[in-house]
Design a protein around this motif. Structure first.
Motif, PDB file in Angstrom:
ATOM      1  N   UNK A  35     128.254 -67.271 -18.086  1.00  0.00           N
ATOM      2  CA  UNK A  35     129.298 -66.851 -17.139  1.00  0.00           C
ATOM      3  C   UNK A  35     130.531 -66.373 -17.904  1.00  0.00           C
ATOM      4  N   UNK A  36     130.872 -67.082 -18.986  1.00  0.00           N
ATOM      5  CA  UNK A  36     132.009 -66.677 -19.815  1.00  0.00           C
ATOM      6  C   UNK A  36     131.750 -65.324 -20.456  1.00  0.00           C
ATOM      7  N   UNK A  37     130.533 -65.113 -20.916  1.00  0.00           N
ATOM      8  CA  UNK A  37     130.188 -63.805 -21.498  1.00  0.00           C
ATOM      9  C   UNK A  37     130.385 -62.688 -20.484  1.00  0.00           C
ATOM     10  N   UNK A  38     130.021 -62.947 -19.230  1.00  0.00           N
ATOM     11  CA  UNK A  38     130.196 -61.951 -18.170  1.00  0.00           C
ATOM     12  C   UNK A  38     131.677 -61.693 -17.902  1.00  0.00           C
ATOM     13  N   UNK A  39     132.464 -62.770 -17.819  1.00  0.00           N
ATOM     14  CA  UNK A  39     133.903 -62.622 -17.578  1.00  0.00           C
ATOM     15  C   UNK A  39     134.570 -61.901 -18.746  1.00  0.00           C
ATOM     16  N   UNK A  40     134.148 -62.235 -19.960  1.00  0.00           N
ATOM     17  CA  UNK A  40     134.694 -61.552 -21.138  1.00  0.00           C
ATOM     18  C   UNK A  40     134.381 -60.067 -21.117  1.00  0.00           C
ATOM     19  N   UNK A  41     133.212 -59.741 -20.628  1.00  0.00           N
ATOM     20  CA  UNK A  41     132.816 -58.329 -20.560  1.00  0.00           C
ATOM     21  C   UNK A  41     133.799 -57.535 -19.684  1.00  0.00           C
ATOM     22  N   UNK A  42     134.231 -58.142 -18.598  1.00  0.00           N
ATOM     23  CA  UNK A  42     135.227 -57.505 -17.735  1.00  0.00           C
ATOM     24  C   UNK A  42     136.576 -57.371 -18.455  1.00  0.00           C
ATOM     25  N   UNK A  43     136.960 -58.398 -19.186  1.00  0.00           N
ATOM     26  CA  UNK A  43     138.222 -58.338 -19.926  1.00  0.00           C
ATOM     27  C   UNK A  43     138.184 -57.291 -21.032  1.00  0.00           C
ATOM     28  N   UNK A  44     137.073 -57.216 -21.735  1.00  0.00           N
ATOM     29  CA  UNK A  44     136.930 -56.224 -22.816  1.00  0.00           C
ATOM     30  C   UNK A  44     137.097 -54.814 -22.278  1.00  0.00           C
ATOM     31  N   UNK A  45     136.532 -54.565 -21.113  1.00  0.00           N
ATOM     32  CA  UNK A  45     136.634 -53.232 -20.513  1.00  0.00           C
ATOM     33  C   UNK A  45     138.040 -52.971 -19.991  1.00  0.00           C
ATOM     34  N   UNK A  46     138.620 -53.941 -19.305  1.00  0.00           N
ATOM     35  CA  UNK A  46     139.917 -53.717 -18.654  1.00  0.00           C
ATOM     36  C   UNK A  46     141.092 -53.698 -19.632  1.00  0.00           C
ATOM     37  N   UNK A  47     140.974 -54.374 -20.792  1.00  0.00           N
ATOM     38  CA  UNK A  47     142.072 -54.398 -21.758  1.00  0.00           C
ATOM     39  C   UNK A  47     142.242 -53.032 -22.425  1.00  0.00           C
TER      40      UNK A  47
END
Length: 229
Positions: A35-47
């Motif tokens: 789940x953290x990997x998925x949330x991080x994926x969103x952060x990586x894209x949005x940052x």
């Protein structure tokens, strides 16, 4: 504002969100470090977009309880991230024992935090999270529901308690104590539902969790009336 949507499978998203989808679906498992990997994926894209200064996590069952301008004006200048802390939960200390080498990283029972995973992060804290993630993924990988601990502990350990605002921007109703799932509302709200919701929200309630939706519902009418007030 910008929207980023992560889906588990291809072509499963609503038409409205299709243009906001990340290119590739990402599989993750409930209550797992994935789940953290998925949330991080969103952060990586949005940052990547420098105009993004505040980062809000929502799921497919989220609805707004305030209008856009109110939410924007309330958070845009924040230098602190917003978490709904829940350190009194018995789960916090039960999960602490599954941390890997906590002493080495100065994590103790007293400074091991628990929060709602649906938080609001500043850009500064997102940068810290992404730079430290590989280390903390290792430390937290054996914990169940790591999303309730991961981001809040990274922010606290690297920026201190004064970098966190403890309040609940998300309305969620845990009708059954210790249930892994909060109560679901809708798609049609009863009069008692509406009364309960109105009595349990405040000026800090920006969004609500677990509202089911279909074309035959009264949720949209209720929300539109609520955000105009």
């Amino acid at each position: 504002f910008n929207i980023y949507v992560l889906q588990k499978k291809k072509d499963t998203s609503d038409k409205f969100f299709s243009k906001y989808l990340l290119d590739e679906p990402f599989s993750y498992k409930f209550g797992n470090i994935s789940v953290i990997n998925a949330m991080n994926k969103l952060l990586i894209e949005s940052i990547k977009d420098g105009s993004n200064q505040q980062f809000i996590f929502l799921n497919q069952y989220s609805i707004p309880f305030k209008n856009f301008d109110y939410i924007y004006d309330s958070i845009i200048n924040n230098t602190q991230s917003i978490f709904s802390l829940n350190n009194g939960s018995k789960h916090r200390l039960n999960r602490f024992k599954y941390l890997i080498n906590p002493d080495k990283y100065k994590i103790t029972q007293n400074n091991f935090y628990k929060s709602d995973p649906f938080c609001i992060l500043t850009r500064k804290h997102v940068n810290t999270i992404l730079s430290k993630s590989s280390l903390y993924l290792y430390i937290f990988k054996k914990i169940i529901f790591p999303e309730e601990h991961f981001y809040v502990n990274i922010v606290f350990l690297n920026h201190g308690i004064n970098s966190i605002i403890d309040k609940s921007p998300f309305f969620v109703y845990w009708k059954i104590k210790d249930s892994p799932y909060p109560h679901q509302f809708g798609p049609n709200l009863s009069n008692s539902d509406i009364k309960f919701i109105k009595n349990n929200i405040n000026k800090n309630t920006f969004f609500a969790q677990k509202f089911l939706y279909d074309k035959d519902n009264n949720i949209e009418k209720f929300v539109m009336k609520l955000i105009k007030n």
